[in-house]
Each structure stands twice: as C-alpha cells, then as structure tokens.
Design an enzyme around this catalytic site. Structure first.
Site, PDB file in Angstrom:
ATOM      1  CD  GLU A  94     -11.041  41.573 -94.239  1.00  0.00           C
ATOM      2  OE1 GLU A  94     -12.287  41.448 -94.280  1.00  0.00           O
ATOM      3  OE2 GLU A  94     -10.354  41.213 -93.267  1.00  0.00           O
ATOM      4  CD  GLU A 110     -15.816  60.413 -81.353  1.00  0.00           C
ATOM      5  OE1 GLU A 110     -16.946  60.507 -80.852  1.00  0.00           O
ATOM      6  OE2 GLU A 110     -15.149  59.362 -81.366  1.00  0.00           O
TER       7      GLU A 110
END
Length: 271
Positions: free
Chosen positions: A80, A111
């Site tokens: 953004e 992960e």
C-alpha cells in the site's frame, strides 16, 4: 522455555454456548485493549521509525519478513506504500515464508526453515543501507529469527514486532517492538488481537516514515497514484482547496501532471 502469553488460555469459556451478541461483545472487549497496550510502547516504535527514516533517506529499503498472518500483514502494508505515497515498489518490500503462494494458502512447515529468510533477502541484494523488520506474534519463528541473525552479522539494521515478552525474536532484533496483548478470545488465535496490534504498528511505521520523508503535505497524500476515479476526484478536491481553481481546471491540471504535488507546483509556477 519462556511463557507465551499469545498461547495462554482465553479469558472466556464455553464459547460455543454463547449468543452471537455475547461473542461479539467479548471480541470487542479484547480488541479495545490493543491500542492502550501500544500507547505504552511508543518509544520503541519511535526508535524503529527513526532508524528506518535514516536508511531510506540514504537510499536504503525497508523489508518486512514474516510467516502466516504476520507475513501477510507485512505484505499488505508494503503493497500500500506505492499507491498511497507515490514511492517506488522496491522501497518497501514484504516477504513471507513459503513465497507468494503462501499469501493465499498456508505452506506447511515453511516458517520452520531457519535459513530461508536470509536466502529470500539475498534475492534482493539486501545490504547495510537497508532496514529489516521481522514480524512474528510468537517471537519464535525460525524463518524470521534466522534472517535477523544474519542481518545483524552483516551490519544490516533489524527491528521486530512481536507479542511475547522476552522472546527469542525480541532478543535478536536491534530495535524490538513488543506488544504484549495477552490471551486471545479464541485461545492461541493470534490472527486476532496480536494481528490487530501488528497492523496498527505497521500503519504507524510506514505512515510516520513517509511523512518524515516528505511524502505528505499538510495532511494530504500529495504523491498518491491516480489509480482510480475515486483518487482522481480526491486529488482534484485537494487542488481546488489549495488554489481556489474551478474544479474543471483543477482536474485538468491533475491529469496533465499526474500528481497533486506536481500539479500544485506547476500552478504556483504559472505553468
């Protein structure tokens, strides 16, 4: 092993027996605790912003690194920045364990690879000008910790956002941000309060950084990208308010120069 408050038992029980209103009231009660907790760690967030501003001014980049919800939130915040502040896409970069496919669908055990985070950063030729912020509610994610350890060893600035005190990640980062939000409404569901805390902190980091870098004028997003009609209308209003020009002329100048900042400069210069 240190105590993970993010895994502590919920303050609520028999959730399946509660009405919809009772569930919503409980979630809302917990959510209201988050901004109060963040207000107590503003100096730590300030330290991360100051370090980020210094590096970005020197041509460096900001990297977010995380897994699961944490990784997704970092990617959202990074993605953004260009439309909001008109910065290059390579200035703020979000990376997630498991790669882009993990944005929509969990990649099992991604992960847990302690070396992959550093490998992912090396794809971008990360260097000492950059700032790397690891995001992990638990503070124990190997993908993130391993990457920050390598960054530290290579003189790269490191910060973190985590929700457990005394976590391995907080001890690894040079500039840790620790928002201890306490037990989740649904035990262990760190996409809830922990995720909310992470999102609020990410908003603070990039917004404050971009303002410090001159990407906001007054209180307006003068460098925003004109990527849809709504933003063209918003930009036109900004120019009308700043100059008193008729709306049609303001819109014409905006479309000609493709940014509020450049349009205002041209108008002020009489071009």
């Amino acid at each position: 092993m240190f105590h993970k408050t993010t895994e502590s038992d919920s303050l609520y029980n028999d959730l399946e027996l509660k009405s919809t209103r009772e569930l919503l009231e409980g979630i809302n009660t917990e959510d209201q605790k988050v901004p109060q907790i963040i207000s107590g760690i503003l100096p730590d967030i300030e330290a991360v912003v100051e370090q980020t501003v210094v590096r970005l001014r020197d041509g460096g980049r900001l990297f977010y690194l995380g897994a699961g919800t944490s990784g997704r939130l970092g990617i959202v915040d990074a993605s953004e920045c260009p439309p909001t502040f008109g910065v290059p896409h390579e200035m703020v970069i979000g990376l997630i364990a498991g790669g882009d496919q993990a944005i929509r669908k969990a990649v099992e055990f991604a992960e847990d690879d302690r070396n992959q985070g550093w490998k992912d950063l090396q794809d971008f030729q990360v260097d000492a000008k950059d700032m790397v912020i690891g995001i992990a509610a638990s503070g124990t994610t190997p993908y993130v910790i391993g990457a920050l350890e390598q960054c530290n060893a290579n003189n790269i600035g490191t910060g973190c956002i985590t929700c457990n005190a005394e976590s391995p990640l907080a001890k690894t980062a040079q500039y840790p941000i620790v928002a201890v939000v306490g037990p989740e409404f649904v035990t262990g569901s760190s996409r809830m309060k922990a995720g909310t805390a992470q999102k609020l902190i990410l908003n603070m980091i990039t917004t404050a950084t971009m303002i410090r870098l001159g990407r906001v004028k007054g209180n307006k997003m003068v460098d925003m990208q004109l990527s849809n009609d709504k933003l063209v209308e918003r930009g036109t209003r900004m120019i009308v308010e700043a100059t008193g020009l008729p709306e049609s002329e303001a819109r014409e100048q905006l479309l000609k120069h493709q940014s509020v900042r450049d349009a205002l400069q041209a108008i002020n210069d009489g071009k």
